[in-house]
Structure formats: C-alpha cells, structure tokens
Design a protein around this motif. Structure first.
Motif, PDB file in Angstrom:
ATOM      1  N   ASP A 228       0.616  -1.353   0.007  1.00 63.93           N
ATOM      2  CA  ASP A 228       0.028   0.286   0.179  1.00 63.93           C
ATOM      3  C   ASP A 228       0.895   1.364   0.079  1.00 63.93           C
ATOM      4  OD1 ASP A 228       0.805  -0.878   2.451  1.00 63.93           O
ATOM      5  OD2 ASP A 228      -0.691   0.404   3.646  1.00 63.93           O
ATOM      6  N   GLU A 229       1.998   1.243   0.640  1.00 69.34           N
ATOM      7  CA  GLU A 229       2.947   2.300   0.814  1.00 69.34           C
ATOM      8  C   GLU A 229       3.522   2.433  -0.761  1.00 69.34           C
ATOM      9  OE1 GLU A 229       4.235   1.126   5.086  1.00 69.34           O
ATOM     10  OE2 GLU A 229       5.525   0.638   3.633  1.00 69.34           O
ATOM     11  N   THR A 230       3.885   1.557  -1.490  1.00 72.47           N
ATOM     12  CA  THR A 230       4.451   1.583  -2.454  1.00 72.47           C
ATOM     13  C   THR A 230       3.534   2.125  -3.623  1.00 72.47           C
ATOM     14  OG1 THR A 230       6.105  -0.200  -2.242  1.00 72.47           O
ATOM     15  CG2 THR A 230       5.719   0.159  -4.475  1.00 72.47           C
ATOM     16  N   ILE A 231       2.305   1.369  -3.540  1.00 69.69           N
ATOM     17  CA  ILE A 231       1.150   2.141  -4.691  1.00 69.69           C
ATOM     18  C   ILE A 231       1.081   3.696  -4.366  1.00 69.69           C
ATOM     19  CG2 ILE A 231      -1.486   1.922  -4.863  1.00 69.69           C
ATOM     20  CD1 ILE A 231      -1.035  -1.103  -4.408  1.00 69.69           C
ATOM     21  N   ALA A 232       1.325   4.049  -3.180  1.00 63.57           N
ATOM     22  CA  ALA A 232       0.854   5.482  -2.895  1.00 63.57           C
ATOM     23  C   ALA A 232       1.941   6.339  -3.511  1.00 63.57           C
ATOM     24  CB  ALA A 232       0.520   5.957  -1.192  1.00 63.57           C
ATOM     25  N   CYS A 233       3.355   5.683  -3.472  1.00 61.06           N
ATOM     26  CA  CYS A 233       4.319   6.670  -3.920  1.00 61.06           C
ATOM     27  C   CYS A 233       4.794   6.455  -5.333  1.00 61.06           C
ATOM     28  CB  CYS A 233       5.474   6.433  -2.574  1.00 61.06           C
ATOM     29  SG  CYS A 233       6.572   7.780  -2.394  1.00 61.06           S
ATOM     30  N   LYS A 234       4.908   5.389  -5.785  1.00 59.69           N
ATOM     31  CA  LYS A 234       5.606   5.166  -7.027  1.00 59.69           C
ATOM     32  C   LYS A 234       4.945   5.825  -7.913  1.00 59.69           C
ATOM     33  CE  LYS A 234       5.920   0.992  -9.547  1.00 59.69           C
ATOM     34  NZ  LYS A 234       6.025  -0.245  -9.835  1.00 59.69           N
ATOM     35  N   PRO A 235       3.645   6.186  -8.252  1.00 59.95           N
ATOM     36  CA  PRO A 235       3.417   7.139  -9.151  1.00 59.95           C
ATOM     37  C   PRO A 235       4.157   8.329  -9.504  1.00 59.95           C
ATOM     38  CG  PRO A 235       1.570   6.273  -8.189  1.00 59.95           C
ATOM     39  CD  PRO A 235       2.752   5.961  -7.274  1.00 59.95           C
ATOM     40  N   TYR A 236       4.729   8.767  -8.226  1.00 60.90           N
ATOM     41  CA  TYR A 236       5.520   9.985  -8.320  1.00 60.90           C
ATOM     42  C   TYR A 236       6.722  10.037  -9.105  1.00 60.90           C
ATOM     43  CZ  TYR A 236       1.723  11.819  -5.808  1.00 60.90           C
ATOM     44  OH  TYR A 236       0.485  12.362  -5.326  1.00 60.90           O
TER      45      TYR A 236
END
Ligand code: URA
Length: 316
Positions: A228-236
């Motif tokens: 969930d942390e990666t899903i929130a951050c990776k788009p940037y």
C-alpha cells in the motif's frame, strides 16, 4: 605471436586494469595472495614478475590497450524540464534500434523462471508525455505528505529524488534509511557513499545522474516498504522518469528491482542484462548496502555498470 593471442592478452590486460581501477575506486589499497606458497614458488613468482616487466612484447601490448572509456558527462542542469520539452527524445528513439522490446514476464506460474516475452513496441505501455516539471511534482507531494501510513510511523522528512533533471542515467533505490530521513536526501549514508564510488567508476559524478527511491519515506526499522505504501508513492517516481527521460535506469537491490519491473524474479537472475520500464532500459544490480555486507558481489555490480557505460557511450 599469432594475432588471436595478441588480442586475448590485450583484452586480459585491459580487463585486469579495469578491475584494479574499480577496486581502487572502492578504496582497496593492496591486494594479497591468501594461499600457502610451496617451496620455491615465491622465487618463481618474483622471476615471473621480472620477466613480465622486462618483456618487450608486454610493453608493446601496453601501448595498445585502449584507455578506459568513460561516459561523457552532461553538464548538470537544473532548469525546469518543461523548457526543454521540444528537444525531448521521441519514444521511437527511446525504444532503440529494433521494433520490439522484451520484458520480464510479470506474473503467473512461469514468473520464477525469468521468462522473457517479446512484444511489439505498440503493445507495451510507454512513458506518459511530460507536462510538468520536477519542481511541480515535488510541490504536489509536499513536505508533509500523508498519502501512506509511513507518515505516521516515525518518518521525519520526505526524501525527494535529487540530481540532474536532464540525466541520461538514473538510479532508483528502495526507500530512505536513517541518514536520508534525517538529511532529506537520498543515498547519503554509508550505502550512499558506496553508490557515489560506483557512479564515479564509470566516469560520472552524482551531479550528472538523477537519484531517487521507490518510496520517499523511511519505513520503521528499515523494513521493506509494504504494497500500500508503494502504491501511494511510486506514481511520483514514474512522473519523474517521464520528465527526466533517462536512457538507462539502474535499479538497486531486489526490492526496488522487483517493484519497478513488477516481477518476483530474484535479483541474481534479473541483474546482468537490460529490462524494460515503459520504454526505458533498466539494469537491475545489487544494492550498495548489500555490497557493504558482501564485498565479493562488487564484481557483479562492476559487470553491470560496464554494460550500462558501454550502452551510454554507444548512444553518444
Ligand atoms: N537505501 C535506499 O534504498 N535508498 C536510500 O536513499 C538509502 C539507502
């Protein structure tokens, strides 16, 4: 001496020279033979060294050894990427010479076999056209980002990517550690210092490259970031890649590599050859923190970096 032997000796000397230089880059000052020498062997080695030093043939070869190629560095550029949109390479240029790209199989039962599938370029997702600048992306993330639970788990600073916004080469790690969390910059601790040496070993500096992480906040106890942390951050990160449009991304360590490439293939199988991320060549390699624990793996990282350096040199 036959020409093939000449070539082999030249290649061998060049290879040894490169490896010694790399070891020097990494701070190695002396090399020692660790085995037991039998009677007379020490004398034999001394004689051999003398013979090599005095050998005319070897001196001739020396002059033929090509200088170590280094990647020609682009001057650091911090101007907003939006101002150079017109000169961005087109996607077809990014795809390289051939009409097809290969991609690691991204799931399913064959995943662990590191199966490569070949698709036509137009079947694969590509980087979005950049319509923003790195500064705009940073501003949108904000200094107090709360998009994932890491914000409430002891993180002190959001660690944004740094470096040359126009870089040909980008490095991507997993997530900040304690030093990065404190300073707000990626790869500034011990692993970061080794990363600096790895960058310098191919003739570049940290200012020439762009450095980021899949996740911008430190996970507690340096655990791997959760999905969930990666899903929130990776788009940037993806948006930054779209702005910088590097020719190569070196992805550091299993967690980051598997995350970026969306695969479960182990790092030992991923490293050593290029993969694809939205049309950008990706070289997975071992994480510098892993090299601090197991210095023997530096050899493989050097092999990977040589592939990257030669590719970038060939691109001009
Ligand atoms: N390890 C990472 O993966 N990233 C950093 O920024 C520092 C250490």
């Amino acid at each position: 001496m036959p020409a093939t032997e000449n070539t082999e000796i030249t290649e061998l000397i060049a290879d040894v020279r490169e490896q010694v230089l790399y070891l020097q880059e990494l701070g190695v000052e002396t090399l020692e033979f660790c085995g037991d020498l039998k009677a007379g062997e020490r004398e034999q080695i001394s004689n051999l060294k003398l013979e090599i030093r005095n050998s005319e043939a070897i001196s001739n070869f020396r002059s033929e050894i090509p200088d170590i190629k280094s990647v020609s560095a682009k001057p650091p550029e911090s101007k907003p990427a939006g101002s150079r949109l017109a000169s961005l390479p087109s996607l077809s240029k990014l795809l390289g010479s051939g009409p097809v790209r290969t991609k690691v199989d991204q799931g399913g039962p064959r995943d662990m076999e590191n199966t490569a599938i070949t698709l036509n370029a137009d079947e694969l997702p590509s980087l979005p056209e950049p319509t923003e600048t790195i500064e705009q992306i940073r501003a949108e993330i904000g200094a107090d980002c709360t998009r994932c639970k890491l914000s409430g788990l002891g993180r002190s600073k959001v660690v944004n990517s740094t470096g040359n916004f126009n870089a040909d080469l980008m490095f991507v790690g997993e997530a900040p550690g304690a030093d990065e969390d404190e300073q707000g910059k990626p790869f500034v601790g011990r692993a970061g210092q080794l990363l600096t040496k790895i960058i310098e070993s191919i003739g570049l500096t940290r200012d020439d490259v762009f450095i980021g992480n899949i996740n911008r906040c430190r996970p507690p106890g340096n655990r791997a970031p959760e999905t969930d942390e990666t899903i929130a951050c990776k788009p940037y990160l993806k948006r930054e890649v779209a702005v910088v449009r590097p020719k190569v991304i070196v992805v550091l360590g299993a967690t980051a590599a598997q995350n970026l490439l969306e695969t479960k293939v182990p790092i030992g199988k991923l490293r050593g050859h290029f993969h694809d991320y939205l049309g950008v060549k990706v070289m997975p390699t071992f994480h510098p923190a892993y090299l601090l624990r197991d210095p023997h793996k530096k050899r493989e990282v050097w092999e990977d970096m040589k592939i990257v350096r030669d590719y970038l040199n060939a691109q001009g």
